[in-house]
Design a protein around this motif. Sequence first.
Motif, PDB file in Angstrom:
ATOM      1  N   ARG A  13       7.869  -3.199   0.725  1.00 19.93           N
ATOM      2  CA  ARG A  13       7.615  -3.806   2.042  1.00 19.93           C
ATOM      3  C   ARG A  13       8.764  -3.577   3.018  1.00 19.93           C
ATOM      4  NH1 ARG A  13       3.695  -8.393   0.456  1.00 19.93           N
ATOM      5  NH2 ARG A  13       2.445  -7.077  -0.887  1.00 19.93           N
ATOM      6  N   ARG A  70      -4.256  -6.305   3.762  1.00 17.33           N
ATOM      7  CA  ARG A  70      -3.954  -6.578   2.351  1.00 17.33           C
ATOM      8  C   ARG A  70      -4.896  -7.637   1.815  1.00 17.33           C
ATOM      9  NH1 ARG A  70       1.753  -7.428   3.240  1.00 17.33           N
ATOM     10  NH2 ARG A  70       2.594  -5.326   3.177  1.00 17.33           N
ATOM     11  N   VAL A  72       0.542   7.873   1.208  1.00 16.07           N
ATOM     12  CA  VAL A  72      -0.295   9.064   1.311  1.00 16.07           C
ATOM     13  C   VAL A  72      -0.164   9.703   2.699  1.00 16.07           C
ATOM     14  CG1 VAL A  72      -2.690   9.863   1.441  1.00 16.07           C
ATOM     15  CG2 VAL A  72      -1.960   8.414  -0.446  1.00 16.07           C
ATOM     16  N   TYR A 112      -6.923  -4.153   0.442  1.00 12.61           N
ATOM     17  CA  TYR A 112      -6.377  -2.794   0.505  1.00 12.61           C
ATOM     18  C   TYR A 112      -4.937  -2.771   0.007  1.00 12.61           C
ATOM     19  CZ  TYR A 112     -10.311  -1.312   3.375  1.00 12.61           C
ATOM     20  OH  TYR A 112     -11.554  -0.995   3.818  1.00 12.61           O
ATOM     21  N   ASN A 113      -4.642  -1.750  -0.801  1.00 15.28           N
ATOM     22  CA  ASN A 113      -3.274  -1.524  -1.229  1.00 15.28           C
ATOM     23  C   ASN A 113      -2.589  -0.699  -0.134  1.00 15.28           C
ATOM     24  OD1 ASN A 113      -0.919  -1.028  -2.514  1.00 15.28           O
ATOM     25  ND2 ASN A 113      -1.825  -0.021  -4.297  1.00 15.28           N
ATOM     26  N   TYR A 167       0.099   2.106  -0.681  1.00 20.00           N
ATOM     27  CA  TYR A 167      -0.376   3.395  -1.153  1.00 20.00           C
ATOM     28  C   TYR A 167      -0.911   4.244   0.003  1.00 20.00           C
ATOM     29  CZ  TYR A 167      -2.863   6.710  -4.129  1.00 20.00           C
ATOM     30  OH  TYR A 167      -3.309   7.853  -4.725  1.00 20.00           O
ATOM     31  N   TYR A 168      -1.646   3.602   0.902  1.00 23.31           N
ATOM     32  CA  TYR A 168      -2.144   4.324   2.082  1.00 23.31           C
ATOM     33  C   TYR A 168      -0.989   4.890   2.898  1.00 23.31           C
ATOM     34  CZ  TYR A 168      -7.060   3.058   1.786  1.00 23.31           C
ATOM     35  OH  TYR A 168      -8.361   2.973   1.408  1.00 23.31           O
TER      36      TYR A 168
END
Lengths: 362, 263
Positions: A135, A227, A239, A231-232, A235-236
Amino acid sequence: MGLSKWIGTKQGIFIVLLVLLAVLPLILNDFHTNLLGRYLAFAILVIGLDLVWGYTGILSLGHGIFFGLGAYIMAIYVTTESSGGALPDFMMWSGMTELPFLWELLSNPVAAILLGILLPMAIASLLGFFTFRNRIKGVYFTILTQALVLVTVTLIVSQQRYTGGSDGLSGLSTMFGFSLSSPQTQLFLYFLTLVVLAAVFYFCFKLVNSRFGKVLIAIRDGENRLRFSGYNTAYYKMVVFTLSAGIAGLAGMLYVLQIRIITPTMIDIIPSIEMALWVAIGGRGTLLGPIFGAILANVGTTFFSENYPELWTYFIGLVFIVVIVFLPGGLMSIGNKLKRKRRGSDHEEAEQQAGSAADKHS
Amino acid sequence: MKKQNNKQDQPLTSILKCRDVLVKFGDFTALDRFSFGMADKEIHFLIGPNGAGKTTFLDVLCGLTKMSDGSITFQKNYSIDDKKEFEIARKGIGRKFQAPSIFPHLTVQENLEVAMKQEKGVFSMLRAKMTKKQKEKIDRQLEIIGLAGKRDILAGGLSHGQKQWLEIGMVMMQEPELLLLDEPIAGMTEEEEEKTGSLLRELKQDCSLIVVEHDMDFVREYAEKVTVMHEGTLLSEGTMEEIQQNDKVREVYLGSKGADAHA
């Protein structure tokens, strides 16, 4: 949708821009075509940077490094080909007797091209993994990207026998047997860069218009909310940061082939910040705006530094202030403002078109 | 949907069990060995003075705040103790925040589209296409929250009350088993309050609800069960009538406002 309306969409404007850029070499001399080709490489980079900053809200001031890694890797390959297996001069001067392993590996063009993209991606995903998962965000992340630039540039300068140090690599004369100094080769590279620009734009355009793209905007708007929607987000973010580093590496490879030299100062802190400025000038979160930002800012740099070298730095500073204060949405927001004005005056026409308002979403 | 008819006859199954939940912020104990349980499809209100630990409790349930001790079991045996927010959300606990929290640069419809229950991994999202079924679900939700006419405008342009409904709609799209609402009617007009209340009744058809609320009239109107919290502990639990008769409660909470509580 009629042709005149389609021209006004992002795709339409981009196609017009592509046609224009494809015709320009007919008018420009070899030198200016080559310059423009380099700016197109920057334009590729800023598309990726816009994905990260404009859409996802993560400001990276470290993209010079991803760009630089691509450029260095390509430069190493071309140097080995150009010297025909002999050691480059700077290595002999530092007392090396044979090519180091990394150079040996990069003398294979396939390995070089792959690594030019994959290495920046690997570094970005490592940085992203440790920061996003913990974070670390906002200005703290941005400072880390600057630290990455400092570390990498220091490393390149200090490892002179492997990297050419602060002089960089400049013995780039042939690639695949073609002379890089010949106008034909450079014209080919110009069009290659243009094709890659089109492909990257198309790919990213698809991406931001997919549901994935909406998730990116949602991360920018309210990461916490997202979140709790399951949604993680870490990770997004990893990517998209990795993807944009890969695009930067690709841009760096195309760039170095056209400028035929790479030095640490070209990928240092200041260029990294400038890249973010191009995105801001063009308009964050528009994909198209940053392309204009990169091309126009660099054309401006060239014009002013050729004609009024002493005024240039003041001018770019002024442009940035003007954009921040009067056009926070960048150049792209001019179009919207005009559209709004026109809609105001041509009220009847707007009413007639209201029926097709649903097109907006296609 | 199909289970609804015989629901009444079945014994109530437990959906949430919290045992001795302890949350400390430095020296301050926000939740002091708080235990709590609730049945499936129940609408349960949390009340208590400021600092009683109501919002902290919701934060713990959705993974925003970690507890120092205690255990929380969701449904049969899903322990949320060491789970991340997104994992808890995927398991079926939805959270509606106090301040409306939506995505202002997405349209109203896109807000629902992103929140909707679906595979939420990166690669599923890259491939995701709007199916007919999903479209219908979104259309129905837009009708429920009364924003069908605003589907294509950016959510940032909605009024405060509309944003609150949009967020409730987004959480509903997640199809949670348990929905946590933090002061859903704060800042709403009377008319909006009523609309929100009927929205809660509709929500109860499909999931259990924990609602933190200060507005006693609203609690009286919609609560099935009320838990009164005080300084991080459970003070009393029961129906609104039982709560109002409780001397302890009147002393610490309703005491000062005893008069309007009976009004």
